[in-house]
Design an enzyme around this catalytic site. Structure first.
Site, PDB file in Angstrom:
ATOM      1  N   CYS A  40       0.813  -1.234   0.000  1.00 24.05           N
ATOM      2  CA  CYS A  40       0.000   0.000   0.000  1.00 24.05           C
ATOM      3  C   CYS A  40       0.840   1.274   0.000  1.00 24.05           C
ATOM      4  CB  CYS A  40      -0.938   0.005   1.197  1.00 24.05           C
ATOM      5  SG  CYS A  40      -2.003  -1.431   1.227  1.00 24.05           S
ATOM      6  N   HIS A  70      -3.257   7.050   3.754  1.00 25.97           N
ATOM      7  CA  HIS A  70      -3.685   5.811   3.103  1.00 25.97           C
ATOM      8  C   HIS A  70      -5.121   5.484   3.543  1.00 25.97           C
ATOM      9  CE1 HIS A  70      -3.952   1.949   1.415  1.00 25.97           C
ATOM     10  NE2 HIS A  70      -3.832   1.284   2.544  1.00 25.97           N
ATOM     11  N   ASN A  90     -10.170  -0.046   0.405  1.00 24.22           N
ATOM     12  CA  ASN A  90      -8.707   0.025   0.346  1.00 24.22           C
ATOM     13  C   ASN A  90      -8.240  -0.455  -1.038  1.00 24.22           C
ATOM     14  OD1 ASN A  90      -5.950  -0.344   0.641  1.00 24.22           O
ATOM     15  ND2 ASN A  90      -6.098  -1.448   2.588  1.00 24.22           N
TER      16      ASN A  90
HETATM   17  O1  UT7 Z   1      -3.490  -1.174   3.792  1.00 26.79           O
HETATM   18  C1  UT7 Z   1      -3.117  -1.677   5.048  1.00 26.79           C
HETATM   19  C2  UT7 Z   1      -3.899  -2.923   5.204  1.00 26.79           C
HETATM   20  N1  UT7 Z   1      -5.050  -2.967   5.968  1.00 26.79           N
HETATM   21  C3  UT7 Z   1      -5.418  -2.266   7.054  1.00 26.79           C
HETATM   22  O2  UT7 Z   1      -4.906  -1.250   7.399  1.00 26.79           O
HETATM   23  C4  UT7 Z   1      -6.499  -2.887   7.867  1.00 26.79           C
HETATM   24  C5  UT7 Z   1      -6.187  -2.801   9.340  1.00 26.79           C
HETATM   25  N2  UT7 Z   1      -7.163  -3.485  10.166  1.00 26.79           N
HETATM   26  C6  UT7 Z   1      -8.451  -3.136  10.235  1.00 26.79           C
HETATM   27  O3  UT7 Z   1      -8.890  -2.245   9.539  1.00 26.79           O
HETATM   28  C7  UT7 Z   1      -9.326  -3.832  11.247  1.00 26.79           C
HETATM   29  O4  UT7 Z   1      -8.533  -4.634  12.116  1.00 26.79           O
HETATM   30  C8  UT7 Z   1     -10.407  -4.743  10.592  1.00 26.79           C
HETATM   31  C9  UT7 Z   1     -11.460  -3.864   9.924  1.00 26.79           C
HETATM   32  C10 UT7 Z   1      -9.778  -5.678   9.590  1.00 26.79           C
HETATM   33  C11 UT7 Z   1     -11.112  -5.564  11.662  1.00 26.79           C
HETATM   34  O5  UT7 Z   1     -11.680  -4.739  12.643  1.00 26.79           O
HETATM   35  P1  UT7 Z   1     -11.440  -5.056  14.191  1.00 26.79           P
HETATM   36  O6  UT7 Z   1     -12.225  -4.077  14.934  1.00 26.79           O
HETATM   37  O7  UT7 Z   1      -9.948  -5.083  14.417  1.00 26.79           O
HETATM   38  O8  UT7 Z   1     -12.112  -6.473  14.341  1.00 26.79           O
HETATM   39  P2  UT7 Z   1     -11.454  -7.870  14.747  1.00 26.79           P
HETATM   40  O9  UT7 Z   1     -10.599  -8.391  13.649  1.00 26.79           O
HETATM   41  O10 UT7 Z   1     -10.877  -7.757  16.128  1.00 26.79           O
HETATM   42  O11 UT7 Z   1     -12.756  -8.760  14.824  1.00 26.79           O
HETATM   43  C12 UT7 Z   1     -13.820  -8.464  15.740  1.00 26.79           C
HETATM   44  C13 UT7 Z   1     -14.939  -9.446  15.484  1.00 26.79           C
HETATM   45  C14 UT7 Z   1     -14.472 -10.906  15.385  1.00 26.79           C
HETATM   46  O12 UT7 Z   1     -15.464 -11.724  15.953  1.00 26.79           O
HETATM   47  P3  UT7 Z   1     -15.320 -12.262  17.455  1.00 26.79           P
HETATM   48  O13 UT7 Z   1     -14.049 -13.036  17.468  1.00 26.79           O
HETATM   49  O14 UT7 Z   1     -15.266 -11.028  18.305  1.00 26.79           O
HETATM   50  O15 UT7 Z   1     -16.552 -13.073  17.619  1.00 26.79           O
HETATM   51  C15 UT7 Z   1     -14.430 -11.164  13.891  1.00 26.79           C
HETATM   52  O16 UT7 Z   1     -14.624 -12.515  13.565  1.00 26.79           O
HETATM   53  O17 UT7 Z   1     -15.555  -9.153  14.217  1.00 26.79           O
HETATM   54  C16 UT7 Z   1     -15.607 -10.342  13.430  1.00 26.79           C
HETATM   55  N3  UT7 Z   1     -15.518  -9.967  12.023  1.00 26.79           N
HETATM   56  C17 UT7 Z   1     -16.607  -9.620  11.295  1.00 26.79           C
HETATM   57  N4  UT7 Z   1     -17.918  -9.561  11.620  1.00 26.79           N
HETATM   58  C18 UT7 Z   1     -18.756  -9.166  10.632  1.00 26.79           C
HETATM   59  C19 UT7 Z   1     -14.420  -9.852  11.247  1.00 26.79           C
HETATM   60  N5  UT7 Z   1     -14.770  -9.456  10.002  1.00 26.79           N
HETATM   61  C20 UT7 Z   1     -16.122  -9.304  10.021  1.00 26.79           C
HETATM   62  C21 UT7 Z   1     -17.060  -8.904   9.047  1.00 26.79           C
HETATM   63  N6  UT7 Z   1     -18.359  -8.860   9.395  1.00 26.79           N
HETATM   64  N7  UT7 Z   1     -16.721  -8.577   7.794  1.00 26.79           N
END
Ligand code: UT7
Length: 320
Positions: free
Chosen positions: A108, A247, A277
């Site tokens: 990125c 970004h 993204n």
């Molecule tokens: O270009 C650089 C690359 N990317 C980034 O910069 C992305 C950086 N990371 C993020 O933006 C965030 O970490 C995410 C958006 C990917 C995830 O958000 P989060 O608040 O960190 O959520 P998490 O991964 O801690 O997941 C929380 C919960 C989990 O469920 P449990 O374990 O709490 O039951 C996930 O399984 O949300 C669940 N989850 C979803 N639920 C509904 C993960 N993806 C989804 C989804 N829909 N699409």
């Protein structure tokens, strides 16, 4: 010594819009989860016959017309083939000869790195007229059954024309890498470590794998460091910058960055709600939209900042 100045911008985005509501039918997710956790509402998805070089061509053809281009750098992590490079394919599409061409892979952060390379070619006299392109066809490298990644990414391309100028241009930059974090964001297979096999395909190892929360944490720290270093290197403060172009991965990352560095919302450009993204294409598409919507005026100081797999990060200070 002349400075490298962006004198024209272009972009291309696929027409097809994939909304959060449509994603609800594909994986177990909701518009509410995606919106509150990321800020993304929709993204663009290219049709299956489109390649990264097609998108690069569509983004750059108008700014390249009738220009004596002697250098093409394409930032992409989704190139048509491992080689020839997308920049070489683009030179052919644009009908150019006598032109140095290469691809650059910095995930990125790739557009920032590519712009820096172009800047150095121009400042050193190795190029008089360059196009710097970022083209990312992320949709072909997504596991569409993995809700933790498929809701985040989109396709797009952007391009700038870079020339030497006496006034304005790129005036500073800072780049860094933390290779220890290589594993938290990657496409594991398809390279020399894990060439394509039945197993890599069955296990979806040709798609983006990410430890979201770790990437999130590091993204805020890395972009803060890059901004602070560029500002201090030039004895500037946040108040001197007219617009920040961060970004576009997650609105919560951008908001935390603003809070940490005390940057007001009006000074942070955001368009990720419409595109998700687009990896390295995010920065240049955002820059194009900021310029064309009048958010950037001649003489303004602009700070672009990016972070991505590698872990790469960097910031570029531009006097418009
Ligand atoms: O270009 C650089 C690359 N990317 C980034 O910069 C992305 C950086 N990371 C993020 O933006 C965030 O970490 C995410 C958006 C990917 C995830 O958000 P989060 O608040 O960190 O959520 P998490 O991964 O801690 O997941 C929380 C919960 C989990 O469920 P449990 O374990 O709490 O039951 C996930 O399984 O949300 C669940 N989850 C979803 N639920 C509904 C993960 N993806 C989804 C989804 N829909 N699409």
């Amino acid at each position: 010594m002349k400075k490298a100045k962006i004198v024209a911008l272009g972009k291309w985005l696929p027409e097809r819009i994939l909304t959060n509501v449509e994603l609800e039918k594909m994986v177990e997710t909701s518009d509410e989860w995606i919106t509150t956790r990321t800020g993304i509402k929709e993204r663009r998805i290219a049709s299956s016959d489109i390649t990264a070089s097609d998108m690069a061509y569509l983004a750059s053809k108008d700014i390249a017309r009738n220009e004596p281009i002697d250098l093409i750098i394409v930032s992409t992590s989704t190139s048509d083939t491992i080689f020839p490079g997308t920049a070489c394919l683009l030179s052919e599409r644009l009908g150019l000869s006598n032109c140095a061409c290469f691809d650059l892979s910095a995930a990125c952060t790739g557009f920032s790195y590519a712009l820096e390379c172009g800047r150095r070619f121009i400042e050193a006299g190795g190029s008089k007229c360059a196009i710097i392109v970022a083209s990312e066809l992320t949709s072909k490298f997504i596991n569409w059954k993995d809700r933790s990644t498929c809701v985040l990414f989109g396709d797009g391309a952007g391009a700038v024309l870079l020339k030497g100028a006496d006034k304005g241009g790129i005036i500073g930059s800072y780049f860094n890498t933390n290779g220890k974090l290589g594993d938290i964001l990657k496409i594991p297979a398809g390279g020399s470590k894990m060439p394509a096999s039945l197993e890599t395909v069955e296990k979806n190892l040709h798609t983006i794998q990410m430890d979201g929360p770790e990437v999130f944490k590091y993204a805020v720290l890395a972009m803060s460091e890059a901004i602070e270093r560029v500002l201090s290197n030039h004895s500037l403060s946040v108040n001197d910058i007219s617009l920040f172009i961060p970004h576009q991965a997650n609105l919560r990352i951008i908001n935390l960055l603003s809070k940490r560095l005390k940057i007001s919302d009006e000074k942070m450009f955001v368009n990720l709600n419409r595109y998700g993204n687009m990896m390295s294409a995010s920065s240049v598409v955002a820059l194009d939209e900021a310029v064309k919507s009048g958010r950037i005026k001649e003489g303004d100081l602009i700070l672009m900042v990016a972070v991505g797999g590698g872990f790469t990060y960097g910031a570029t200070l531009i006097e418009w």
